[in-house]
Design an enzyme around this catalytic site. Structure first.
Site, PDB file in Angstrom:
ATOM      1  N   TRP A   1       0.832  -1.213   0.000  1.00  0.00           N
ATOM      2  CA  TRP A   1       0.000   0.000   0.000  1.00  0.00           C
ATOM      3  C   TRP A   1       0.863   1.259   0.000  1.00  0.00           C
ATOM      4  O   TRP A   1       1.892   1.316   0.661  1.00  0.00           O
ATOM      5  CB  TRP A   1      -0.884  -0.007   1.245  1.00  0.00           C
ATOM      6  CG  TRP A   1      -1.467   1.335   1.591  1.00  0.00           C
ATOM      7  CD1 TRP A   1      -0.880   2.323   2.338  1.00  0.00           C
ATOM      8  CD2 TRP A   1      -2.742   1.841   1.200  1.00  0.00           C
ATOM      9  NE1 TRP A   1      -1.719   3.403   2.439  1.00  0.00           N
ATOM     10  CE2 TRP A   1      -2.866   3.144   1.744  1.00  0.00           C
ATOM     11  CE3 TRP A   1      -3.790   1.332   0.446  1.00  0.00           C
ATOM     12  CZ2 TRP A   1      -4.007   3.926   1.562  1.00  0.00           C
ATOM     13  CZ3 TRP A   1      -4.926   2.109   0.262  1.00  0.00           C
ATOM     14  CH2 TRP A   1      -5.029   3.388   0.815  1.00  0.00           C
ATOM     15  N   MET A   2       0.396   2.294  -0.722  1.00  0.00           N
ATOM     16  CA  MET A   2       1.031   3.609  -0.687  1.00  0.00           C
ATOM     17  C   MET A   2      -0.040   4.677  -0.591  1.00  0.00           C
ATOM     18  O   MET A   2      -1.060   4.606  -1.270  1.00  0.00           O
ATOM     19  CB  MET A   2       1.860   3.835  -1.969  1.00  0.00           C
ATOM     20  CG  MET A   2       2.518   5.219  -2.032  1.00  0.00           C
ATOM     21  SD  MET A   2       3.398   5.500  -3.599  1.00  0.00           S
ATOM     22  CE  MET A   2       2.009   5.803  -4.712  1.00  0.00           C
TER      23      MET A   2
ATOM     24  N   ASP B   1       0.230   9.097   0.987  1.00  0.00           N
ATOM     25  CA  ASP B   1       0.860  10.411   0.794  1.00  0.00           C
ATOM     26  C   ASP B   1       2.318  10.355   0.342  1.00  0.00           C
ATOM     27  O   ASP B   1       3.127   9.628   0.940  1.00  0.00           O
ATOM     28  CB  ASP B   1       0.847  11.195   2.109  1.00  0.00           C
ATOM     29  CG  ASP B   1      -0.528  11.324   2.709  1.00  0.00           C
ATOM     30  OD1 ASP B   1      -1.492  10.832   2.120  1.00  0.00           O
ATOM     31  OD2 ASP B   1      -0.628  11.909   3.798  1.00  0.00           O
TER      32      ASP B   1
ATOM     33  N   GLN C   1       4.103   7.220   2.251  1.00  0.00           N
ATOM     34  CA  GLN C   1       3.444   6.419   3.276  1.00  0.00           C
ATOM     35  C   GLN C   1       3.242   5.009   2.736  1.00  0.00           C
ATOM     36  O   GLN C   1       2.624   4.813   1.681  1.00  0.00           O
ATOM     37  CB  GLN C   1       2.105   7.054   3.640  1.00  0.00           C
ATOM     38  CG  GLN C   1       2.220   8.382   4.376  1.00  0.00           C
ATOM     39  CD  GLN C   1       2.660   8.192   5.809  1.00  0.00           C
ATOM     40  OE1 GLN C   1       1.856   7.927   6.691  1.00  0.00           O
ATOM     41  NE2 GLN C   1       3.954   8.327   6.067  1.00  0.00           N
TER      42      GLN C   1
ATOM     43  N   PHE D   1       4.320   8.792  10.183  1.00  0.00           N
ATOM     44  CA  PHE D   1       3.345   9.457   9.325  1.00  0.00           C
ATOM     45  C   PHE D   1       4.068  10.452   8.405  1.00  0.00           C
ATOM     46  O   PHE D   1       5.289  10.481   8.323  1.00  0.00           O
ATOM     47  CB  PHE D   1       2.294  10.171  10.178  1.00  0.00           C
ATOM     48  CG  PHE D   1       1.151   9.275  10.622  1.00  0.00           C
ATOM     49  CD1 PHE D   1       1.261   7.896  10.587  1.00  0.00           C
ATOM     50  CD2 PHE D   1      -0.037   9.823  11.077  1.00  0.00           C
ATOM     51  CE1 PHE D   1       0.210   7.076  10.995  1.00  0.00           C
ATOM     52  CE2 PHE D   1      -1.091   9.021  11.490  1.00  0.00           C
ATOM     53  CZ  PHE D   1      -0.973   7.646  11.450  1.00  0.00           C
ATOM     54  N   SER D   2       3.307  11.276   7.723  1.00  0.00           N
ATOM     55  CA  SER D   2       3.844  12.149   6.682  1.00  0.00           C
ATOM     56  C   SER D   2       4.777  13.222   7.230  1.00  0.00           C
ATOM     57  O   SER D   2       4.719  13.587   8.404  1.00  0.00           O
ATOM     58  CB  SER D   2       2.704  12.813   5.908  1.00  0.00           C
ATOM     59  OG  SER D   2       2.015  11.859   5.143  1.00  0.00           O
TER      60      SER D   2
ATOM     61  N   ARG E   1       0.137  17.143  12.800  1.00  0.00           N
ATOM     62  CA  ARG E   1       0.935  16.276  11.932  1.00  0.00           C
ATOM     63  C   ARG E   1       1.365  16.948  10.629  1.00  0.00           C
ATOM     64  O   ARG E   1       1.000  18.071  10.316  1.00  0.00           O
ATOM     65  CB  ARG E   1       0.163  15.009  11.606  1.00  0.00           C
ATOM     66  CG  ARG E   1      -1.202  15.201  10.937  1.00  0.00           C
ATOM     67  CD  ARG E   1      -1.815  13.840  10.671  1.00  0.00           C
ATOM     68  NE  ARG E   1      -3.163  13.903  10.121  1.00  0.00           N
ATOM     69  CZ  ARG E   1      -4.265  13.807  10.838  1.00  0.00           C
ATOM     70  NH1 ARG E   1      -4.182  13.669  12.152  1.00  0.00           N
ATOM     71  NH2 ARG E   1      -5.458  13.866  10.268  1.00  0.00           N
TER      72      ARG E   1
ATOM     73  N   GLU F   1      -4.614  18.711   6.316  1.00  0.00           N
ATOM     74  CA  GLU F   1      -3.446  17.838   6.312  1.00  0.00           C
ATOM     75  C   GLU F   1      -2.411  18.321   5.302  1.00  0.00           C
ATOM     76  O   GLU F   1      -2.687  19.191   4.461  1.00  0.00           O
ATOM     77  CB  GLU F   1      -3.845  16.396   5.965  1.00  0.00           C
ATOM     78  CG  GLU F   1      -4.761  15.741   6.986  1.00  0.00           C
ATOM     79  CD  GLU F   1      -5.044  14.293   6.668  1.00  0.00           C
ATOM     80  OE1 GLU F   1      -4.971  13.474   7.593  1.00  0.00           O
ATOM     81  OE2 GLU F   1      -5.353  13.976   5.494  1.00  0.00           O
TER      82      GLU F   1
ATOM     83  N   TRP G   1      -9.686   8.922  -0.292  1.00  0.00           N
ATOM     84  CA  TRP G   1      -9.902   8.112   0.905  1.00  0.00           C
ATOM     85  C   TRP G   1     -11.262   7.428   0.917  1.00  0.00           C
ATOM     86  O   TRP G   1     -11.471   6.476   1.682  1.00  0.00           O
ATOM     87  CB  TRP G   1      -9.723   8.956   2.149  1.00  0.00           C
ATOM     88  CG  TRP G   1      -8.295   9.113   2.561  1.00  0.00           C
ATOM     89  CD1 TRP G   1      -7.554  10.264   2.606  1.00  0.00           C
ATOM     90  CD2 TRP G   1      -7.399   8.068   2.983  1.00  0.00           C
ATOM     91  NE1 TRP G   1      -6.274  10.005   3.028  1.00  0.00           N
ATOM     92  CE2 TRP G   1      -6.143   8.666   3.267  1.00  0.00           C
ATOM     93  CE3 TRP G   1      -7.533   6.685   3.140  1.00  0.00           C
ATOM     94  CZ2 TRP G   1      -5.044   7.929   3.708  1.00  0.00           C
ATOM     95  CZ3 TRP G   1      -6.428   5.955   3.579  1.00  0.00           C
ATOM     96  CH2 TRP G   1      -5.212   6.574   3.857  1.00  0.00           C
TER      97      TRP G   1
END
Length: 553
Positions: free
Chosen positions: A137-138, A140, A156, A196-197, A251, A303, A388
């Site tokens: 999975w990929m 951001d 990610q 995370f990013s 974040r 984000e 998403w």
């Protein structure tokens, strides 16, 4: 579907499992080969796997171990733990009423050892000329930078399945933004949480690359790591975390060197606003200001920010562009990228407009950020090409998600307002081959527009995508409601974009599962996934002239 070279070693690569309870088992593995291939079944719940060596936990991750069907395999590099035996301590979270007795799970029979893991592209929807992970999975894009002729893209990544989990920084490199080479995992989770990013900067004063990212454990905090080998490996800072908050959503740090204040600036997403910080060393940060509570779309969490100074076309003016990704709240549901234009003095960003503006009016363009230290002062952006609402369900297996084509950002004026320009990066031009007569599943279509224009792509099954430029309404639309969409009710849609100025030429890039449409002058961008059961092989254009170019790759 992607298949694997399993190079099997006997019937099974380990002893029978020790079932210790309704949800707990242990599996001893005698290390004989490089990889232990773990069988995955996506409809199952995650199992937590702890890798133990001599009673010491070496790794912990979640994977959907197969119960009665194997969808695909993922590799666990068991050689990295040494040459001795391993013990897998496994806790299942599924409901036994539906999954049956643990001792009968197919995963025990299908775990195999191998010295090879085949990542060759065999899935029909895997893009031919967009970046994708070799497997897994990929989402951001993270930490992108350019140094010594090489573009570095982190992302990610879930190495243990093709759905969101186990967030880690994957890594790919390229010299031309088109052909990408998979690299070893760059930054892995630790006791502070998943990775995370975040962003990377080229620190020219100290001749190193610095990564700043969100450690997501019980709270979201900011950490840094240093690389002395151009981003191939990172050493985490012993003083992490370097920035903390009581806010739940805290974040996606984007750091950059600001020569106007001779300090590092940082823009960080916090709930539904952006916070700006400054620092002399990236270790101690000073809060400067917040932005955004009264502006833009607030239908979801903010984000993945970015902040940069850009030239306004045809003028001697420069203005600042603030990128703000949001989920949900996109103009057609789910995730999208909005932006703000204004002034920034190193301490405070001031926006010059009150309307909400979107960088791309498709449904599959999110988490947009730019490369640090890009050549020739350019600002090159990549986005995650998904949404998403359905990213975990799209009809691929061995991998999920791709990045958009690279785009150069600038600013342009129209009727007294300044807007963000989005143009396919010049490196994309190298893909254009000879003109051909027939539509293929990987091509570029250039449409010379003569007024209101409609472009319909279709196949023999009656599936189609229709694009329309309406001069009177000043809009461009893409209708994919007749593209294969049985995996999600949120997928069928018609996306519509305002057009600021007359379109003279459209550039439309088709890959195996995506369509990206641009105004050739950079005043329109629209990115949408498509999953036709057979490739679109027919094109009909009304109101313009289309030239189809093959893709050289």
């Amino acid at each position: 579907m992607m298949t694997l070279m399993l190079a099997l070693v006997g019937a099974s690569a380990q002893e029978k499992p020790q079932v210790l309870g309704k949800s707990h088992a242990m599996q001893r593995v005698e290390v004989k080969n490089k990889y232990l291939l773990l069988p995955v079944q996506e409809r199952e719940e995650n199992a937590n796997v702890k890798v133990l060596v001599g009673g010491r936990q070496m790794k912990s991750f979640n994977v959907k171990l197969a119960v009665d069907q194997v969808d695909y395999y993922v590799p666990l590099d068991i050689r990295s733990f040494g040459s001795g035996d391993l013990l897998l301590d496994i806790t299942f979270h599924g409901d036994r009423r539906f999954t049956g007795a643990m001792k009968d799970f197919i995963c025990w029979r299908e775990m195999k050892q191998s010295d090879a893991f085949d990542t060759q592209n065999r899935e029909k929807f895997r893009p031919a000329y967009h970046h994708t992970p070799a497997y897994g999975w990929m989402n951001d894009p993270n930490g992108m930078f350019y140094k010594d002729g090489v573009f570095h893209l982190y992302y990610q990544y879930n190495p243990y399945g093709s759905q969101w989990e186990n967030m880690t920084w994957g890594h790919s490199t390229s010299r031309d933004l088109i052909h990408w080479e998979a690299q070893p995992i760059a930054i892995e989770p630790d006791a502070l949480g998943d990775v995370f990013s975040g962003s990377c900067v080229v620190d020219k004063r100290n001749n190193e690359v610095v990564a700043m990212y969100t450690s997501a454990g019980k709270s979201q905090v900011q950490s840094i790591a240093f690389s002395k080998d151009n981003g191939q490996t990172f050493e985490k800072y012993a003083g992490n975390p370097v920035l903390v908050s009581s806010e739940e959503d805290f974040r996606d740090p984007k750091a950059f060197w600001n020569p106007e204040i001779q300090k590092w600036n940082l823009i960080l997403a916090v709930g539904q606003e952006m916070r700006i910080y400054s620092s002399a060393d990236m270790k101690e940060w000073t809060y400067e200001s917040s932005f955004g509570k009264e502006l833009g779309c607030h239908d979801g969490v903010w984000e993945c920010p970015d902040l940069m100074k850009l030239q306004v076309r045809g003028t001697d003016k420069q203005k600042w562009l603030l990128i703000c990704n949001i989920n949900p709240g996109g103009p057609f549901g789910g995730s999208a990228t909005q932006y703000f234009i204004g002034d920034f003095d190193g301490h405070k960003f001031t926006c010059e407009h009150n309307d909400t503006r979107w960088m791309d009016y498709g449904k599959d363009h999110y988490a947009t950020v730019t490369f640090d230290n890009a050549p020739d002062g350019r600002h090159i952006a990549l986005a995650w090409m998904s949404n998403w609402q359905y990213a975990n369900q799209v009809p691929t297996k061995q991998f999920r998600s791709a990045n958009s084509l690279p785009r150069d950002l600038d600013l342009y004026e129209f009727e007294g307002q300044t807007y963000c320009g989005v143009t396919p990066s010049r490196e994309v031009n190298a893909l254009r081959g000879k003109a051909v007569k027939s539509l293929t599943n990987t091509c570029e279509i250039v449409v010379d527009v003569k007024g209101t224009t409609e472009i319909a792509l279709s196949n023999s099954l009656g599936e189609q995508v229709v694009m329309r430029y309406d001069v009177a309404k000043r809009t461009f639309s893409m209708d994919r409601t007749r593209s294969y969409a049985s995996f999600s009710e949120a997928f069928p849609c018609k996306t519509v974009a305002p057009v600021y100025g007359d379109i003279r030429q459209l550039r439309i890039f088709i890959d195996n599962s995506s369509i990206e449409a641009f105004d050739a002058e950079g005043r329109l961008a629209m990115t949408n996934l498509v999953f036709p059961k057979e490739p679109y092989n027919k094109i009909k254009v009304v109101g313009g002239k289309a030239t189809i170019y093959e893709i050289k790759n």
